[in-house]
Design a protein around this motif. Structure first.
Motif: not given
Length: 208
Positions: A46-65
Motif C-alpha cells: 500500500l505504501q508503494l502505490v504512489p511509486a508504482a503509479l509513478a513507474y507507469l510514467v518514468h519506467r525506471d526500475r531502479g527508482r521503484i526498487k
C-alpha cells in the motif's frame, strides 16, 4: 602429458544474470515478502502505490526498487540483513533454481571458467546464493548504509541493469573484456550478452 590448467587470469569468464535466468522468479521480491511476513508485506505494498503509479510514467526500475528498499529495509542493520539473506538462500535455493541453468553453470565450472553473477538485485541478497554455487564473483546493485551501518533506503550507485552490467564487469576485468559466454532473460541483459562469444537469451526454461 597432461596440460597444465590455465592461470586464473587466462581462464574464460562466464557471466550469468540471476533473476529469471538462474532462478524462476525475482529473488529480491521473494526475499522482501518472506522477510516481511504477510501483514507487513501488504502494508508495504500500500505504501508503494504512489511509486508504482509513478513507474507507469518514468519506467525506471531502479527508482521503484529503491522505493521498495526504503519501505521494507530502511533502518535494518547490515549484519541483521546479511544474516537474513543467508537464511533466505538456505531455505529458497532449491525452490528457485532452474535445473538446466545449474547444469550449464556446472559445465562451465568443470572447464575451469571464472563464474560471475551479474544482477540488478542487491548484491547482499544474491551473494549467499552465489557462494553456494561456487561463484567467483557476484556483481549486483549496492545498498547505501548510514554511519551506524544501517540501511538508508537507497542505493550507493546505479541499478545494476542494462549498460551498468558491462560497466561493472569492466571495472573488475578491464575495458577489453570479452566473455566466453553470458546468459540472461530480459532487455536488461542485452549489453552484457553483446560482449560474449556465446550469448544465451532465455535458454533456460526448466522449473525446480
Amino acid at each position: 602429458m597432461a596440460q597444465e590448467p590455465a592461470p586464473a587470469a587466462q581462464a574464460p569468464i562466464v557471466a550469468f544474470d540471476f533473476d529469471g535466468t538462474i532462478t524462476t522468479k525475482d529473488s529480491f521480491t521473494t526475499f522482501l515478502k518472506w522477510r516481511a511476513g504477510p501483514v507487513r508485506w501488504w502494508l508495504g505494498c500500500l505504501q508503494l502505490v504512489p511509486a508504482a503509479l509513478a513507474y507507469l510514467v518514468h519506467r525506471d526500475r531502479g527508482r521503484i526498487k529503491a522505493a521498495a528498499v526504503s519501505v521494507y529495509l530502511r533502518g535494518v542493520p547490515h549484519d541483521r540483513l546479511q544474516a537474513d539473506a543467508d537464511r533466505f538462500a538456505e531455505l529458497f535455493a532449491a525452490k528457485l533454481f532452474r535445473p538446466d541453468a545449474l547444469a550449464t553453470w556446472r559445465r562451465w565450472q568443470e572447464r575451469g571458467a571464472r563464474m560471475v553473477i551479474v544482477t540488478a538485485s542487491p548484491d547482499i541478497v544474491v551473494s549467499p546464493f552465489g557462494h553456494g554455487l561456487g561463484a567467483d564473483l557476484v556483481l549486483g546493485t549496492q545498498l547505501s548504509y548510514d554511519a551506524e551501518n544501517r540501511v538508508l533506503g537507497a542505493f550507493s550507485g546505479p541499478n545494476c541493469r542494462g549498460p551498468e552490467k558491462v560497466v561493472r564487469l569492466h571495472e573488475v576485468f578491464g575495458p577489453d573484456l570479452r566473455l566466453a559466454a553470458a546468459y540472461g532473460d530480459t532487455s536488461g541483459d542485452t549489453e552484457m550478452l553483446a560482449i560474449a562469444d556465446e550469448p544465451g537469451f532465455k535458454v533456460f526454461t526448466a522449473k525446480p
